[in-house]
Design a protein around this motif. Structure first.
Motif, mmCIF file in Angstrom:
data_model
loop_
_atom_site.group_PDB
_atom_site.id
_atom_site.type_symbol
_atom_site.label_atom_id
_atom_site.label_comp_id
_atom_site.label_asym_id
_atom_site.label_seq_id
_atom_site.Cartn_x
_atom_site.Cartn_y
_atom_site.Cartn_z
ATOM 1 N N ARG A 99 0.510 -0.598 0.144
ATOM 2 C CA ARG A 99 0.243 -0.067 -0.020
ATOM 3 C C ARG A 99 0.961 1.492 -0.194
ATOM 4 N N PHE A 100 1.569 1.462 -1.324
ATOM 5 C CA PHE A 100 2.467 2.289 -1.309
ATOM 6 C C PHE A 100 1.958 3.561 -1.277
ATOM 7 N N ASP A 101 0.565 4.314 -1.999
ATOM 8 C CA ASP A 101 0.230 5.807 -1.545
ATOM 9 C C ASP A 101 -0.049 5.736 -0.145
ATOM 10 N N GLU A 102 -0.259 4.919 0.035
ATOM 11 C CA GLU A 102 -1.125 5.320 1.721
ATOM 12 C C GLU A 102 0.805 5.392 2.514
ATOM 13 N N ARG A 104 3.245 6.698 1.850
ATOM 14 C CA ARG A 104 3.944 8.032 1.161
ATOM 15 C C ARG A 104 3.047 8.920 2.885
ATOM 16 N N GLU A 105 1.252 8.793 2.029
ATOM 17 C CA GLU A 105 1.017 9.969 3.452
ATOM 18 C C GLU A 105 1.519 9.589 4.651
ATOM 19 N N LEU A 123 10.785 8.158 1.957
ATOM 20 C CA LEU A 123 9.921 8.585 0.620
ATOM 21 C C LEU A 123 10.565 7.591 -0.545
ATOM 22 N N VAL A 126 10.473 3.907 -0.397
ATOM 23 C CA VAL A 126 9.164 3.550 -0.900
ATOM 24 C C VAL A 126 9.101 4.211 -2.147
ATOM 25 N N GLU A 127 9.336 5.276 -2.898
ATOM 26 C CA GLU A 127 10.004 4.727 -4.132
ATOM 27 C C GLU A 127 10.253 3.759 -5.035
ATOM 28 N N GLN A 130 8.171 0.590 -4.601
ATOM 29 C CA GLN A 130 6.808 0.056 -5.845
ATOM 30 C C GLN A 130 7.757 0.035 -7.002
ATOM 31 N N GLN A 134 6.564 -3.016 -8.862
ATOM 32 C CA GLN A 134 5.993 -3.328 -10.625
ATOM 33 C C GLN A 134 6.857 -3.868 -11.591
#
Length: 177
Positions: A99-102, A104-105, A123, A126-127, A130, A134
């Motif tokens: 859950r990469f967007d969460e 990041r938040e 961050l 996380v990048e 992710q 992918q």
């Protein structure tokens, strides 16, 4: 019989201590206290053996006062450290779940408590995670199509310090066998 000597009270006391150790703020407080108390106790023991007001006694006193001041300072910044650890822990768990967007938040919240460098580092992690995920998913799609050579090339490009790399290594072994 005194209540403090009953077995039930002792079990209750042990349960309270264990619960406190599972609580992050209590662990952080105890960690700071023990780390700074051990050298302070050693220095005080040395100081008590010295002649009062001698150079070594005064030097020991200055060291103990310095440790005390450092302890008080650490207690003043303790809430921010606890919050930073909680944010990092929750963000890392979200990142592990994909859950990469969460995540990041969550890591952006580090900026509010003054941990900009740690936020930038997390961050970036996380990048990287992710992108690795992918690439791994893309390689699996190529394998499903029967394009194993293309999948191998993609899997070999996954950075080794990511969570997806362990899965990629397993997949690489399967494809090569």
């Amino acid at each position: 019989m005194e209540i403090s000597k009953t077995p039930l009270f002792r079990v209750f006391l042990v349960a309270v201590v264990i619960a406190a150790l599972l609580f992050m703020p209590a662990r952080e407080f105890l960690k700071i206290t023990f780390i700074l108390a051990i050298p302070a106790i050693i220095i005080i023991g040395f100081m008590l053996r010295q002649k009062k007001y001698s150079f070594t006694w005064l030097f020991s006193l200055v060291l103990v006062l310095g440790i005390g001041a450092f302890y008080i300072y650490n207690l003043t910044v303790l809430p921010d450290r606890i919050e930073a650890r909680r944010i990092i822990s929750e963000g890392s768990a979200l990142m592990a779940e994909g859950r990469f967007d969460e995540a990041r938040e969550q890591f952006v919240r580090l900026e509010v408590i003054g941990r900009e460098e740690k936020m930038k580092q997390k961050l970036e992690e996380v990048e990287q995670e992710q992108q690795a995920r992918q690439q791994f998913d893309l390689a699996r799609e190529w394998m499903a199509r029967g394009e194993n050579q293309t999948a191998l090339e993609i899997l070999e490009k996954i950075p080794p310090n990511t969570r997806a790399s362990s899965e990629a290594q397993k997949l690489l072994r399967e494809v090569r066998e």
